[in-house]
Write an enzyme that holds these catalytic residues in place. Structure first.
Site, PDB file in Angstrom:
ATOM      1  N   TYR A 272      59.310  36.212  15.234  1.00  0.00           N
ATOM      2  CA  TYR A 272      59.513  37.605  15.638  1.00  0.00           C
ATOM      3  C   TYR A 272      61.001  37.900  15.624  1.00  0.00           C
ATOM      4  O   TYR A 272      61.800  37.209  16.266  1.00  0.00           O
ATOM      5  CB  TYR A 272      58.948  37.779  17.052  1.00  0.00           C
ATOM      6  CG  TYR A 272      58.976  39.182  17.583  1.00  0.00           C
ATOM      7  CD1 TYR A 272      58.457  40.236  16.838  1.00  0.00           C
ATOM      8  CD2 TYR A 272      59.509  39.453  18.845  1.00  0.00           C
ATOM      9  CE1 TYR A 272      58.469  41.529  17.346  1.00  0.00           C
ATOM     10  CE2 TYR A 272      59.518  40.739  19.357  1.00  0.00           C
ATOM     11  CZ  TYR A 272      58.998  41.778  18.601  1.00  0.00           C
ATOM     12  OH  TYR A 272      59.012  43.054  19.107  1.00  0.00           O
TER      13      TYR A 272
ATOM     14  N   ARG B   1      28.321  49.241  50.046  1.00  0.00           N
ATOM     15  CA  ARG B   1      28.598  47.957  50.703  1.00  0.00           C
ATOM     16  C   ARG B   1      29.487  47.045  49.855  1.00  0.00           C
ATOM     17  O   ARG B   1      29.980  46.042  50.329  1.00  0.00           O
ATOM     18  CB  ARG B   1      27.271  47.254  51.029  1.00  0.00           C
ATOM     19  CG  ARG B   1      26.589  47.880  52.240  1.00  0.00           C
ATOM     20  CD  ARG B   1      25.142  47.419  52.383  1.00  0.00           C
ATOM     21  NE  ARG B   1      24.247  48.189  51.532  1.00  0.00           N
ATOM     22  CZ  ARG B   1      22.941  47.940  51.408  1.00  0.00           C
ATOM     23  NH1 ARG B   1      22.402  46.939  52.050  1.00  0.00           N
ATOM     24  NH2 ARG B   1      22.184  48.684  50.614  1.00  0.00           N
TER      25      ARG B   1
ATOM     26  N   SER C  51      61.707  16.656  14.834  1.00  0.00           N
ATOM     27  CA  SER C  51      61.659  17.230  16.182  1.00  0.00           C
ATOM     28  C   SER C  51      62.745  18.278  16.379  1.00  0.00           C
ATOM     29  O   SER C  51      63.791  18.235  15.725  1.00  0.00           O
ATOM     30  CB  SER C  51      61.846  16.121  17.210  1.00  0.00           C
ATOM     31  OG  SER C  51      60.763  15.226  17.107  1.00  0.00           O
TER      32      SER C  51
ATOM     33  N   THR D 295      16.684  57.295  46.993  1.00  0.00           N
ATOM     34  CA  THR D 295      15.930  56.770  45.849  1.00  0.00           C
ATOM     35  C   THR D 295      14.762  57.684  45.453  1.00  0.00           C
ATOM     36  O   THR D 295      14.430  57.799  44.275  1.00  0.00           O
ATOM     37  CB  THR D 295      15.409  55.351  46.156  1.00  0.00           C
ATOM     38  OG1 THR D 295      14.766  55.349  47.446  1.00  0.00           O
ATOM     39  CG2 THR D 295      16.544  54.346  46.188  1.00  0.00           C
TER      40      THR D 295
HETATM   41  C1  UD1 Z   1      16.286  49.815  48.643  1.00  0.00           C
HETATM   42  C2  UD1 Z   1      14.991  50.198  49.368  1.00  0.00           C
HETATM   43  C3  UD1 Z   1      14.627  49.048  50.317  1.00  0.00           C
HETATM   44  C4  UD1 Z   1      14.513  47.749  49.547  1.00  0.00           C
HETATM   45  C5  UD1 Z   1      15.767  47.453  48.737  1.00  0.00           C
HETATM   46  C6  UD1 Z   1      15.525  46.308  47.789  1.00  0.00           C
HETATM   47  C7  UD1 Z   1      15.004  52.617  49.560  1.00  0.00           C
HETATM   48  C8  UD1 Z   1      15.133  53.781  50.462  1.00  0.00           C
HETATM   49  N1  UD1 Z   1      15.151  51.414  50.100  1.00  0.00           N
HETATM   50  O1  UD1 Z   1      17.282  49.723  49.632  1.00  0.00           O
HETATM   51  O2  UD1 Z   1      13.386  49.342  50.969  1.00  0.00           O
HETATM   52  O3  UD1 Z   1      14.247  46.671  50.433  1.00  0.00           O
HETATM   53  O4  UD1 Z   1      16.126  48.602  47.940  1.00  0.00           O
HETATM   54  O5  UD1 Z   1      16.683  45.837  47.198  1.00  0.00           O
HETATM   55  O6  UD1 Z   1      14.689  52.802  48.404  1.00  0.00           O
HETATM   56  N2  UD1 Z   1      20.028  54.880  43.830  1.00  0.00           N
HETATM   57  C9  UD1 Z   1      20.033  56.039  43.078  1.00  0.00           C
HETATM   58  N3  UD1 Z   1      20.209  57.236  43.706  1.00  0.00           N
HETATM   59  C10 UD1 Z   1      20.349  57.350  45.043  1.00  0.00           C
HETATM   60  C11 UD1 Z   1      20.333  56.170  45.820  1.00  0.00           C
HETATM   61  C12 UD1 Z   1      20.167  54.933  45.191  1.00  0.00           C
HETATM   62  O7  UD1 Z   1      19.899  55.986  41.860  1.00  0.00           O
HETATM   63  O8  UD1 Z   1      20.482  58.491  45.526  1.00  0.00           O
HETATM   64  C13 UD1 Z   1      19.836  53.584  43.154  1.00  0.00           C
HETATM   65  C14 UD1 Z   1      20.977  52.602  43.345  1.00  0.00           C
HETATM   66  O9  UD1 Z   1      21.947  52.705  42.296  1.00  0.00           O
HETATM   67  C15 UD1 Z   1      20.266  51.240  43.321  1.00  0.00           C
HETATM   68  C16 UD1 Z   1      18.863  51.580  43.795  1.00  0.00           C
HETATM   69  O10 UD1 Z   1      18.710  52.968  43.697  1.00  0.00           O
HETATM   70  O11 UD1 Z   1      20.192  50.710  42.017  1.00  0.00           O
HETATM   71  C17 UD1 Z   1      18.633  51.137  45.251  1.00  0.00           C
HETATM   72  O12 UD1 Z   1      19.627  51.722  46.070  1.00  0.00           O
HETATM   73  P1  UD1 Z   1      20.317  50.894  47.222  1.00  0.00           P
HETATM   74  O13 UD1 Z   1      21.269  51.776  47.902  1.00  0.00           O
HETATM   75  O14 UD1 Z   1      20.783  49.582  46.743  1.00  0.00           O
HETATM   76  O15 UD1 Z   1      19.049  50.690  48.188  1.00  0.00           O
HETATM   77  P2  UD1 Z   1      18.873  49.639  49.329  1.00  0.00           P
HETATM   78  O16 UD1 Z   1      19.539  50.140  50.557  1.00  0.00           O
HETATM   79  O17 UD1 Z   1      19.215  48.303  48.861  1.00  0.00           O
HETATM   80 CA    CA Z   2      19.905  47.469  46.930  1.00  0.00          CA
END
Ligand code: UD1
Ligand code: CA
Length: 465
Positions: A393, A20, A411, A84
């Site tokens: 320079y 995003r 000056s 995640t």
């Molecule tokens: C996530 C939560 C959501 C919560 C929100 C809070 C999930 C599925 N959803 O959504 O419920 O309300 O955070 O801010 O967890 N990341 C990885 N590997 C991946 C995907 C993501 O390491 O495969 C990391 C990202 O770098 C980030 C974090 O996990 O730091 C969260 O990922 P992001 O895509 O921001 O999740 P949200 O859609 O915000």
């Molecule tokens: Ca997030």
């Protein structure tokens, strides 16, 4: 072993790209109020006592790894970003047989306070819960996972925005992305998760639903300060988080006795220090390792990076100072530019449209108008006249100009380096100084003036001709 004496491990999720943001750069390296986003979370968890601290990296893994102090954290690679839950599964080898609990947090939470994390994990551990999740009520919960509870308010599950029904989207309680699990319970459930959702990902929050369904204790702990758990996903959330963090820093300065006339437009970097009774006008930016002493005045529009500013200094409007030192009682600007390596002793005046680079100006020296002073060693009590230029320079190398104590530079003078103007010497207006001027001497180089009487009238007649 029960309660707080069990080992605690910490996992930070930092492998995602952050679609995003619409950026080529991974989200966690974008700066929030002058620091990469990831740094805030790293700092916060370093304030907790933990057995292992693990960071999951993946997108632009090498660039992210560079931000992580290797003596404090271990890194684990998530090759493909499958969600995640999948990210946490990458720690299975390291943690699945470990005793105790694991605190997991998203990497995009720059506002999170260590005290909040401590209270949250302490609560989890003292109650011996299988899992805890931090939640908050947001006025606009769009994009977040929503917390679904039963009629009695008991936690049921988290539903991601993408998967939520219209009714669920009206729920304003959101998952903040901070969790604590008993390690054994976490890995038992993680292995069961499947990517059966709109995004085709393995969702970590689904573990909570499985545990709750088994009747194991899942705590959904509401946090009152919603902004603290703001997840930064877009450029506008990035701006909002920067604004909030900057505001905290400005408030800390004011609490320390600094006057900030327009807090909303003043930008303060994370490592900036400002002494008591100093006044900061609007649109002042202080960044890097800048320190400002007491009783100084910084006027509107000054931009200052990595500088040491003394006591009782006045920086007049729109001056730019980089990697420079300004001694007590000095006055700089308006519209002055101090470039790296500038050192002003006490009570120095550097005036409008004066550029100084890698030069020292001694006590009480003045360069008030329209000058360039580069690679110069200038003593004390020197007067540098308007429009003086050090020609430092020659197209190949930089050379030094030395102006000794008490010298007077007329000056519109060019000082062709390397050159020395001796102690107390005078340089006449409009001179081009190519040779050393001995102490106490007067140097003049402009040619003798010649007047041609009646020239203007004669010219006019010729033109009418
Ligand atoms: C996530 C939560 C959501 C919560 C929100 C809070 C999930 C599925 N959803 O959504 O419920 O309300 O955070 O801010 O967890 N990341 C990885 N590997 C991946 C995907 C993501 O390491 O495969 C990391 C990202 O770098 C980030 C974090 O996990 O730091 C969260 O990922 P992001 O895509 O921001 O999740 P949200 O859609 O915000
Ligand atoms: Ca997030």
């Amino acid at each position: 072993m029960a309660g707080r004496s069990r080992p605690l491990h910490i996992v930070i999720l930092a492998a995602g790209l952050g679609k995003r943001m619409k950026s080529a750069r991974t989200k966690l390296l974008h700066e929030v109020a002058g620091r990469p986003m990831i740094d805030y979370v790293l700092d916060a968890v370093l304030r907790l006592r933990a057995e292992r601290r693990i960071i999951i990296i993946g997108n632009q893994a090498e660039a992210v790894r560079e931000r992580i102090p290797p003596s404090r954290f271990e890194t684990v690679l998530q090759r493909e970003q499958l969600g995640t839950g999948h990210a946490v599964l990458q720690t299975e080898k390291l943690l699945s047989r470990a005793r105790g609990d694991v605190l997991i947090l998203n990497g995009d939470l720059p506002g999170i306070a260590p005290a909040t994390l401590r209270r949250f994990t302490d609560g989890h551990r003292s109650q011996g819960a299988a899992a805890s999740v931090l939640t908050a009520i947001l006025p606009d919960p769009a994009g977040y996972g929503r917390v679904v509870r039963d009629e009695e308010g008991k936690f049921l599950r988290i539903v991601e925005h993408a998967d939520a029904t219209a009714a669920q989207r009206r729920i304003r309680e959101i998952n903040a992305g901070v969790y604590c699990f008993s390690t054994a319970a976490l890995f038992r459930m993680l292995r069961r998760l499947r990517p059966q959702n709109r995004q085709g990902e393995i969702y970590l929050p689904d573990v909570l639903e499985l545990l709750a369904a088994e009747g194991l204790g899942v705590r959904a702990v509401q946090h009152a300060d919603a902004w603290e758990v703001l997840g930064v996903n877009s450029r506008s959330e990035l701006a909002e988080a920067s604004r909030r963090i900057n505001q905290r820093r400005v408030e800390a300065l004011m609490e320390g006795g600094v006057t900030v006339l327009d807090p909303g437009s003043t930008r303060i970097g994370p490592e900036v220090r400002v002494g008591r009774d100093t006044i900061l006008h609007g649109s002042v930016h202080l960044g890097g390792r800048t320190s400002v002493g007491r009783n100084s005045l910084i006027c509107p529009g000054c931009f200052i990076m990595d500088c040491r500013i003394g006591d009782g200094v006045t920086l007049l409007p729109y001056s730019v100072l980089m990697e420079s030192v300004v001694g007590d009682g000095s006055r700089v600007g308006p519209f002055a530019h101090l470039r790296p390596g500038t050192v002003l002793a006490a009570a120095v005046h550097v005036g409008n449209f004066v550029e100084v680079k890698k030069s020292r100006l001694g006590t009480g020296t003045k360069a008030n108008h329209l000058s360039y002073l580069g690679d110069a060693e200038i003593g004390s009590g020197v007067n540098v006249g308007a429009g003086t230029i050090t020609c430092n320079y020659d197209g190949v190398a930089k050379h030094l100009t030395v102006i000794e104590d008490g010298a007077f530079i007329g000056s519109d003078t060019q000082l062709v380096a390397p050159v020395t103007v001796g102690k107390g010497a005078y340089v006449g207006t409009g001179a081009t100084i190519r040779e050393h001027v001995p102490p106490g001497a007067l140097a003049v180089s402009a040619g003798k003036q010649r007047n041609i009487d009646g020239w203007v009238e004669q010219k006019k007649r010729e033109l009418k001709g």
